[in-house]
Design a protein around this motif. Structure first.
Motif, PDB file in Angstrom:
ATOM      1  N   VAL A   1       0.841  -1.195   0.000  1.00  0.00           N
ATOM      2  CA  VAL A   1       0.000   0.000   0.000  1.00  0.00           C
ATOM      3  C   VAL A   1       0.875   1.244   0.000  1.00  0.00           C
ATOM      4  O   VAL A   1       2.076   1.178   0.221  1.00  0.00           O
ATOM      5  CB  VAL A   1      -0.948   0.031   1.219  1.00  0.00           C
ATOM      6  CG1 VAL A   1      -1.911  -1.145   1.188  1.00  0.00           C
ATOM      7  CG2 VAL A   1      -0.155   0.045   2.523  1.00  0.00           C
ATOM      8  N   LYS A   2       0.252   2.398  -0.237  1.00  0.00           N
ATOM      9  CA  LYS A   2       0.990   3.653  -0.195  1.00  0.00           C
ATOM     10  C   LYS A   2       0.107   4.757   0.355  1.00  0.00           C
ATOM     11  O   LYS A   2      -0.802   5.249  -0.305  1.00  0.00           O
ATOM     12  CB  LYS A   2       1.492   4.040  -1.592  1.00  0.00           C
ATOM     13  CG  LYS A   2       2.674   4.990  -1.529  1.00  0.00           C
ATOM     14  CD  LYS A   2       3.898   4.292  -0.992  1.00  0.00           C
ATOM     15  CE  LYS A   2       4.989   5.237  -0.519  1.00  0.00           C
ATOM     16  NZ  LYS A   2       4.707   5.898   0.739  1.00  0.00           N
ATOM     17  N   PRO A   3       0.336   5.168   1.600  1.00  0.00           N
ATOM     18  CA  PRO A   3      -0.382   6.323   2.152  1.00  0.00           C
ATOM     19  C   PRO A   3       0.279   7.625   1.707  1.00  0.00           C
ATOM     20  O   PRO A   3       1.322   7.620   1.043  1.00  0.00           O
ATOM     21  CB  PRO A   3      -0.233   6.121   3.666  1.00  0.00           C
ATOM     22  CG  PRO A   3       1.043   5.353   3.810  1.00  0.00           C
ATOM     23  CD  PRO A   3       1.217   4.532   2.566  1.00  0.00           C
ATOM     24  N   VAL A   4      -0.328   8.738   2.056  1.00  0.00           N
ATOM     25  CA  VAL A   4       0.250  10.063   1.827  1.00  0.00           C
ATOM     26  C   VAL A   4       0.283  10.794   3.159  1.00  0.00           C
ATOM     27  O   VAL A   4      -0.754  10.911   3.828  1.00  0.00           O
ATOM     28  CB  VAL A   4      -0.571  10.873   0.795  1.00  0.00           C
ATOM     29  CG1 VAL A   4       0.001  12.276   0.652  1.00  0.00           C
ATOM     30  CG2 VAL A   4      -0.574  10.165  -0.558  1.00  0.00           C
ATOM     31  N   LYS A   5       1.449  11.258   3.552  1.00  0.00           N
ATOM     32  CA  LYS A   5       1.638  11.914   4.846  1.00  0.00           C
ATOM     33  C   LYS A   5       1.098  11.040   5.981  1.00  0.00           C
ATOM     34  O   LYS A   5       0.482  11.522   6.926  1.00  0.00           O
ATOM     35  CB  LYS A   5       0.971  13.298   4.860  1.00  0.00           C
ATOM     36  CG  LYS A   5       1.569  14.281   3.865  1.00  0.00           C
ATOM     37  CD  LYS A   5       0.938  15.649   3.987  1.00  0.00           C
ATOM     38  CE  LYS A   5       1.542  16.624   2.981  1.00  0.00           C
ATOM     39  NZ  LYS A   5       0.945  17.973   3.085  1.00  0.00           N
ATOM     40  N   PHE A   6       1.328   9.708   5.847  1.00  0.00           N
ATOM     41  CA  PHE A   6       0.959   8.717   6.860  1.00  0.00           C
ATOM     42  C   PHE A   6      -0.551   8.552   7.004  1.00  0.00           C
ATOM     43  O   PHE A   6      -1.018   7.931   7.948  1.00  0.00           O
ATOM     44  CB  PHE A   6       1.564   9.078   8.220  1.00  0.00           C
ATOM     45  CG  PHE A   6       3.033   8.794   8.336  1.00  0.00           C
ATOM     46  CD1 PHE A   6       3.503   7.997   9.356  1.00  0.00           C
ATOM     47  CD2 PHE A   6       3.948   9.325   7.439  1.00  0.00           C
ATOM     48  CE1 PHE A   6       4.864   7.730   9.484  1.00  0.00           C
ATOM     49  CE2 PHE A   6       5.302   9.072   7.549  1.00  0.00           C
ATOM     50  CZ  PHE A   6       5.768   8.267   8.569  1.00  0.00           C
ATOM     51  N   SER A   7      -1.337   9.110   6.076  1.00  0.00           N
ATOM     52  CA  SER A   7      -2.796   9.058   6.197  1.00  0.00           C
ATOM     53  C   SER A   7      -3.399   8.343   4.997  1.00  0.00           C
ATOM     54  O   SER A   7      -2.977   8.558   3.851  1.00  0.00           O
ATOM     55  CB  SER A   7      -3.369  10.473   6.285  1.00  0.00           C
ATOM     56  OG  SER A   7      -4.769  10.451   6.374  1.00  0.00           O
ATOM     57  N   GLY A   8      -4.436   7.514   5.265  1.00  0.00           N
ATOM     58  CA  GLY A   8      -5.076   6.783   4.190  1.00  0.00           C
ATOM     59  C   GLY A   8      -4.097   5.797   3.577  1.00  0.00           C
ATOM     60  O   GLY A   8      -2.951   5.694   3.983  1.00  0.00           O
ATOM     61  N   GLU A   9      -4.559   5.065   2.601  1.00  0.00           N
ATOM     62  CA  GLU A   9      -3.651   4.159   1.915  1.00  0.00           C
ATOM     63  C   GLU A   9      -4.236   3.757   0.579  1.00  0.00           C
ATOM     64  O   GLU A   9      -5.437   3.525   0.444  1.00  0.00           O
ATOM     65  CB  GLU A   9      -3.356   2.920   2.761  1.00  0.00           C
ATOM     66  CG  GLU A   9      -4.574   2.170   3.228  1.00  0.00           C
ATOM     67  CD  GLU A   9      -4.224   1.162   4.306  1.00  0.00           C
ATOM     68  OE1 GLU A   9      -4.611   0.003   4.148  1.00  0.00           O
ATOM     69  OE2 GLU A   9      -3.572   1.536   5.288  1.00  0.00           O
ATOM     70  N   ARG A  10      -3.379   3.703  -0.403  1.00  0.00           N
ATOM     71  CA  ARG A  10      -3.766   3.284  -1.739  1.00  0.00           C
ATOM     72  C   ARG A  10      -3.201   1.898  -1.984  1.00  0.00           C
ATOM     73  O   ARG A  10      -2.025   1.632  -1.726  1.00  0.00           O
ATOM     74  CB  ARG A  10      -3.201   4.266  -2.768  1.00  0.00           C
ATOM     75  CG  ARG A  10      -3.380   3.836  -4.208  1.00  0.00           C
ATOM     76  CD  ARG A  10      -2.674   4.788  -5.153  1.00  0.00           C
ATOM     77  NE  ARG A  10      -2.711   4.286  -6.517  1.00  0.00           N
ATOM     78  CZ  ARG A  10      -2.052   4.861  -7.536  1.00  0.00           C
ATOM     79  NH1 ARG A  10      -1.348   5.960  -7.325  1.00  0.00           N
ATOM     80  NH2 ARG A  10      -2.113   4.340  -8.752  1.00  0.00           N
TER      81      ARG A  10
END
Length: 254
Positions: A19-28
């Motif tokens: 996965v890949k979050p942004v600024k430690f938030s959410g995840e793709r």
């Protein structure tokens, strides 16, 4: 010993998926971490970091099935972090074939574990990850539990304590820069690198070779990136990439 800088891909996993979050938030959702490892093998990556980003938050144990798969597939040394709460877990993971243990939440909530693992496995196999965010009022705050809990320590103080406890390497990650492709927080990297004698790995915000060079110039011993190596182009399509050996050699200080 190689004189070339270490350029380290970081794979973030959650429930067995890449996965890949942004600024430690959410995840793709990105895909299968084992497939990513195989591609990095082909690209002759020298070192890899795999972090389970939710294990500490959820209180789950390390995913030994996934770790065994990664260790069996990887041609390069692998550092693993996520859910390690005991030295016995660390011993089991390295017994599987993982070279280094990365501690974040446990390093702040049960700091004695850093010493236990360092004494069991050696400092060179004991890595502490320091996740830092700029304060509105100035300076930095460090966080644990996927950037959800303040530790009360500055990055420099956290780094010094980690080394005193036995850590032989530090990963310094900018929460503000993670997955933004806006460059490393060079002030953060420099402040920690100047404060300790162990290798410091810069993480968070890299967009290319120029950022790698800037972080190394700021004092980092190695550079790491996540999104840069798994997402590509304006639309951030999933594509596993890694610089060629000539590009990495170009980062060597003249």
């Amino acid at each position: 010993m190689s004189v070339f800088p270490r350029v380290i891909p970081v794979l973030l996993v959650s429930e067995g998926y890449l996965v890949k979050p942004v600024k430690f938030s959410g995840e793709r959702y990105i895909g299968d971490p084992i497939n990513a490892v195989r591609i990095f093998n082909e690209k002759q990556v020298d070192e890899l970091v795999v972090l389970d980003i939710d294990a500490a938050v959820k209180g789950t144990d390390p995913d030994h099935r996934l770790i065994e798969e990664i260790a069996s597939e990887a041609f390069m040394p692998v550092a693993y972090g996520g859910g390690v709460r005991t030295s016995e877990q660390a011993r089991r993971i390295t017994g599987i074939g993982i070279e280094k243990i990365v501690l974040n939440t446990a390093a702040f909530e049960t700091p004695a574990l850093v010493t236990e693992i360092a004494e069991l496995l050696g400092s060179s196999s004991t890595v502490v990850s320091i996740d830092a965010k700029r304060r509105i009022t100035g300076g930095y705050e460090t966080y644990s539990r996927r950037a959800s809990r303040k530790t009360g320590l500055s990055p420099v103080d956290a780094a010094k304590r980690a080394v005193e406890l036995g850590a032989g390497e530090l990963i310094v990650s900018s929460i503000d820069r993670e997955s933004t492709f806006s460059g490393y927080d060079l002030k953060l990297v420099a402040s920690v690198a100047e404060a300790v004698e162990v290798p410091v790995i810069a993480l968070g915000g890299a967009s290319g070779l120029n950022d790698f060079a800037a972080a190394l110039q700021a004092g980092a011993s190695a550079v790491a990136a996540g999104s840069l190596f798994v997402l590509n182009g304006k639309h951030r399509a999933v594509l596993i990439t890694y610089p060629g050996q000539a590009e990495i050699r170009s980062l060597r200080p003249s």
